[in-house]
Scaffold this motif. Structure first.
Motif, PDB file in Angstrom:
ATOM      1  N   LYS A   1      42.205  39.094  43.823  1.00  0.00           N
ATOM      2  CA  LYS A   1      40.840  38.561  43.805  1.00  0.00           C
ATOM      3  C   LYS A   1      39.888  39.580  44.410  1.00  0.00           C
ATOM      4  O   LYS A   1      40.311  40.569  45.044  1.00  0.00           O
ATOM      5  CB  LYS A   1      40.781  37.259  44.600  1.00  0.00           C
ATOM      6  CG  LYS A   1      41.228  37.382  46.058  1.00  0.00           C
ATOM      7  CD  LYS A   1      41.269  36.014  46.714  1.00  0.00           C
ATOM      8  CE  LYS A   1      41.825  36.086  48.140  1.00  0.00           C
ATOM      9  NZ  LYS A   1      41.900  34.740  48.760  1.00  0.00           N
ATOM     10  N   TYR A   2      38.596  39.350  44.203  1.00  0.00           N
ATOM     11  CA  TYR A   2      37.575  40.082  44.940  1.00  0.00           C
ATOM     12  C   TYR A   2      37.414  39.423  46.302  1.00  0.00           C
ATOM     13  O   TYR A   2      37.422  38.197  46.415  1.00  0.00           O
ATOM     14  CB  TYR A   2      36.243  40.057  44.199  1.00  0.00           C
ATOM     15  CG  TYR A   2      36.229  40.882  42.931  1.00  0.00           C
ATOM     16  CD1 TYR A   2      36.087  42.268  42.975  1.00  0.00           C
ATOM     17  CD2 TYR A   2      36.360  40.272  41.693  1.00  0.00           C
ATOM     18  CE1 TYR A   2      36.068  43.018  41.808  1.00  0.00           C
ATOM     19  CE2 TYR A   2      36.344  41.013  40.522  1.00  0.00           C
ATOM     20  CZ  TYR A   2      36.198  42.392  40.589  1.00  0.00           C
ATOM     21  OH  TYR A   2      36.186  43.131  39.432  1.00  0.00           O
ATOM     22  N   MET A   3      37.253  40.240  47.324  1.00  0.00           N
ATOM     23  CA  MET A   3      37.108  39.747  48.696  1.00  0.00           C
ATOM     24  C   MET A   3      35.850  40.357  49.310  1.00  0.00           C
ATOM     25  O   MET A   3      35.601  41.558  49.164  1.00  0.00           O
ATOM     26  CB  MET A   3      38.343  40.149  49.515  1.00  0.00           C
ATOM     27  CG  MET A   3      38.362  39.630  50.936  1.00  0.00           C
ATOM     28  SD  MET A   3      39.871  40.138  51.819  1.00  0.00           S
ATOM     29  CE  MET A   3      41.080  39.050  51.062  1.00  0.00           C
ATOM     30  N   SER A   4      35.047  39.529  49.979  1.00  0.00           N
ATOM     31  CA  SER A   4      33.820  40.023  50.597  1.00  0.00           C
ATOM     32  C   SER A   4      34.147  41.041  51.685  1.00  0.00           C
ATOM     33  O   SER A   4      35.245  41.052  52.247  1.00  0.00           O
ATOM     34  CB  SER A   4      33.025  38.869  51.199  1.00  0.00           C
ATOM     35  OG  SER A   4      33.679  38.375  52.358  1.00  0.00           O
TER      36      SER A   4
ATOM     37  N   MET B   1      34.047  50.652  43.046  1.00  0.00           N
ATOM     38  CA  MET B   1      34.954  49.607  43.497  1.00  0.00           C
ATOM     39  C   MET B   1      36.278  50.188  43.981  1.00  0.00           C
ATOM     40  O   MET B   1      36.802  51.158  43.436  1.00  0.00           O
ATOM     41  CB  MET B   1      35.215  48.616  42.364  1.00  0.00           C
ATOM     42  CG  MET B   1      36.176  47.489  42.718  1.00  0.00           C
ATOM     43  SD  MET B   1      35.690  46.522  44.172  1.00  0.00           S
ATOM     44  CE  MET B   1      34.094  45.874  43.634  1.00  0.00           C
ATOM     45  N   LEU B   2      36.817  49.571  45.056  1.00  0.00           N
ATOM     46  CA  LEU B   2      38.106  49.966  45.624  1.00  0.00           C
ATOM     47  C   LEU B   2      39.114  48.843  45.466  1.00  0.00           C
ATOM     48  O   LEU B   2      38.763  47.664  45.516  1.00  0.00           O
ATOM     49  CB  LEU B   2      37.951  50.298  47.114  1.00  0.00           C
ATOM     50  CG  LEU B   2      37.078  51.507  47.454  1.00  0.00           C
ATOM     51  CD1 LEU B   2      36.878  51.600  48.965  1.00  0.00           C
ATOM     52  CD2 LEU B   2      37.689  52.804  46.930  1.00  0.00           C
TER      53      LEU B   2
ATOM     54  N   ASN C   1      29.170  51.411  50.610  1.00  0.00           N
ATOM     55  CA  ASN C   1      28.240  50.285  50.694  1.00  0.00           C
ATOM     56  C   ASN C   1      28.658  49.152  49.764  1.00  0.00           C
ATOM     57  O   ASN C   1      27.846  48.568  49.034  1.00  0.00           O
ATOM     58  CB  ASN C   1      26.809  50.740  50.381  1.00  0.00           C
ATOM     59  CG  ASN C   1      25.781  49.704  50.809  1.00  0.00           C
ATOM     60  OD1 ASN C   1      25.999  48.960  51.763  1.00  0.00           O
ATOM     61  ND2 ASN C   1      24.660  49.666  50.101  1.00  0.00           N
ATOM     62  N   LEU C   2      29.936  48.818  49.795  1.00  0.00           N
ATOM     63  CA  LEU C   2      30.476  47.780  48.934  1.00  0.00           C
ATOM     64  C   LEU C   2      30.279  46.405  49.566  1.00  0.00           C
ATOM     65  O   LEU C   2      30.543  46.210  50.750  1.00  0.00           O
ATOM     66  CB  LEU C   2      31.968  48.013  48.687  1.00  0.00           C
ATOM     67  CG  LEU C   2      32.342  49.290  47.932  1.00  0.00           C
ATOM     68  CD1 LEU C   2      33.862  49.420  47.844  1.00  0.00           C
ATOM     69  CD2 LEU C   2      31.734  49.294  46.537  1.00  0.00           C
TER      70      LEU C   2
ATOM     71  N   ARG D   1      42.910  52.622  46.330  1.00  0.00           N
ATOM     72  CA  ARG D   1      42.622  53.327  45.089  1.00  0.00           C
ATOM     73  C   ARG D   1      41.195  53.027  44.639  1.00  0.00           C
ATOM     74  O   ARG D   1      40.699  51.924  44.856  1.00  0.00           O
ATOM     75  CB  ARG D   1      43.545  52.878  43.951  1.00  0.00           C
ATOM     76  CG  ARG D   1      44.774  53.718  43.712  1.00  0.00           C
ATOM     77  CD  ARG D   1      45.927  53.265  44.484  1.00  0.00           C
ATOM     78  NE  ARG D   1      47.171  53.923  44.048  1.00  0.00           N
ATOM     79  CZ  ARG D   1      48.307  53.860  44.733  1.00  0.00           C
ATOM     80  NH1 ARG D   1      48.377  53.159  45.855  1.00  0.00           N
ATOM     81  NH2 ARG D   1      49.379  54.483  44.296  1.00  0.00           N
ATOM     82  N   ALA D   2      40.573  53.997  43.982  1.00  0.00           N
ATOM     83  CA  ALA D   2      39.329  53.738  43.277  1.00  0.00           C
ATOM     84  C   ALA D   2      39.669  53.111  41.932  1.00  0.00           C
ATOM     85  O   ALA D   2      40.678  53.455  41.312  1.00  0.00           O
ATOM     86  CB  ALA D   2      38.553  55.026  43.078  1.00  0.00           C
TER      87      ALA D   2
END
Length: 457
Positions: free
Chosen positions: A39-42, A103-104, A21-22, A95-96
């Motif tokens: 970066k973080y990506m939606s 987070m992955l 549920n990320l 990877r975790a």
């Protein structure tokens, strides 16, 4: 629930993100210098990227470790306007991230036209050539790194001088140190397990605050991923512990440099047996291993900039500090640039000891593997092995290594083998980036020059 290391396909990647549920995932790739950018990506954007790829500003292929723009590169620059480059997600790299709840992290690499200068894609092309020749390459990298009781702010406030090492004095293979600081060692070992760069051995090395870690063997591409992630997340872990880690080749003239040795072997793709092992040959060295070794030896001076990519790299390549100075080889000889390690079908291998900790793992492995494969395809034979102290023996001129980064870049540009192995676009781009690095250094006035010349000259 799906385990991150069970992810193989875009469908698997979508499933694990949904199971956790990320709202966002972390995506990263590696630049010329082996620095992880990302970066973080939606979630929606990530799902789309799994199917269609996404775009990443190609400036990350056109700047240095300080985000300064190359002024001599053809691939990208002000003349191209720094457009977006296509990038593909690598689902099997999932990877975790232990510090970030569920987070992955997913790795990516440049796609289509940008593949020509992408470090990871460059290694992949060499691996594909190995497979076309009937071999499956295996590799394991090991790194030395110094730890300091400093923060990024305190190190800068001190001008990176008089830094406090994590532990004092010279104390290699210390059980005292790894017992007193058992929690940190356990965190490093656990990090390797959680992020799939399992550590086969971890110990103190010679010098204050220096550790060495050997990463478990894997296929060549996976081994480079493990090494690149190891370097990135050891720095993360250290800073989360209030420490700093450095992989500089030589941070102080008083201590040995930091190595990034590469262990390599080839196995026959059709049967899985070692292509390096011959029980009836001297030192169990098969004809393939001899030819592989010959390629590594002969091309080492031409490909040095991939192994020693910074100005600082050449501070390490001096006699007496456990770093080679010529393209030599020996059997179980740690003063040689290439060390043959006799063993069984499982363990017969070569160790490329020239490598330093500051090299981009993808490019260092591409050089070590590509040069060896070239020797096999050309059926070259190595020169005689060195016995005793290789530093004290005079070597033929053709085995001498370049002494500066600029010279190394010129040797790379002139190398027909490099162009055949890695492509013209990569050679031109990477050589230009190393010329830039050398020119940036020449603009700098060092403390040594001020002390030597300011008053007296």
């Amino acid at each position: 629930m799906l385990n991150p290391r069970e992810v193989r396909s875009p469908e698997d990647a979508r499933r694990i993100v949904e199971e956790r549920n990320l709202s966002h995932v972390k995506v990263g790739l590696f630049d010329n210098d082996g620095v992880m950018r990302g970066k973080y990506m939606s979630r929606d954007k990530f799902f789309s990227a799994l199917e269609h790829g996404f775009s990443f500003c190609d400036v990350v292929l056109g700047w240095d470790v300080k985000d300064q723009l190359y002024d001599n590169a053809q691939y990208t620059g002000w003349h191209t306007g720094y457009p977006d480059a296509p990038v593909r997600i690598l689902p099997a790299s999932c990877r975790a991230v232990p510090f970030e709840d569920d987070m992955l992290l997913f790795l990516a690499e440049f796609d289509r036209h940008a593949e020509a200068v992408c470090p990871r894609a460059t290694l992949r092309r060499v691996v594909e050539r190995c497979r076309e020749a009937g071999f499956e390459p295996l590799a394991a990298l090991e790194y030395e790194f110094f730890l300091f009781d400093e923060s990024p702010d305190s190190a800068r406030e001190k001008g990176f001088r008089n830094l406090k090492p994590f532990t004092p004095d010279w104390f290699g293979y210390s059980v005292l140190r790894n017992s007193v600081h058992a929690e940190l060692y356990r965190d490093i070992l656990d990090l390797g397990e959680q992020m799939d760069f399992p550590i086969e051995g971890l110990h103190t090395e010679t010098g204050p605050g220096v550790l060495e870690a050997a990463i478990t063997v894997d296929g060549a591409e996976a081994a480079a991923d493990k090494a690149a992630l190891f370097k990135t997340f050891i720095k993360v872990l250290a800073q989360r512990h209030g420490l700093m880690a450095t992989f500089m080749a030589k941070w102080s003239g008083d201590y040995p440099g930091q190595s990034g040795h590469i262990h390599l072997s080839l196995r026959h793709a059709d049967g899985g047996s070692s292509a390096f092992y011959d029980a009836d040959a001297p030192q169990n060295m098969s004809a393939v291993q001899r030819q592989f070794l010959a390629g590594q030896q002969r091309l080492m001076p031409e490909l040095l900039s991939l192994m020693a990519p910074t100005v600082n790299s050449y501070r390490r390549l001096v006699p007496g500090f456990w770093a080679p100075t010529d393209a030599t080889w020996g059997v179980e000889n740690r003063t040689a640039a290439l060390r043959v390690i006799p063993g069984s079908d499982k363990s017969q291998r070569t160790e490329y000891r020239l490598g330093a900790a500051d090299a981009n793992p993808y490019l260092a492995l591409a050089a070590a593997l590509g040069s060896g494969l070239y020797g096999v395809l050309q059926k070259w034979e190595p020169g005689d092995p060195v016995a005793g102290n290789a530093y004290a023996l005079e070597q033929p001129a053709e085995l001498a290594l370049p002494r500066t980064l600029w010279e190394s870049a010129q040797r790379l540009k002139a190398s027909e083998a490099a162009r055949e192995l890695f492509g013209n676009a990569f050679v031109e781009h990477f050589a230009a980036s190393r010329e830039w690095e050398e020119r940036e250094y020449r603009r700098h006035v060092s403390d040594w020059e001020l002390d030597r010349y300011f008053e007296i000259i």
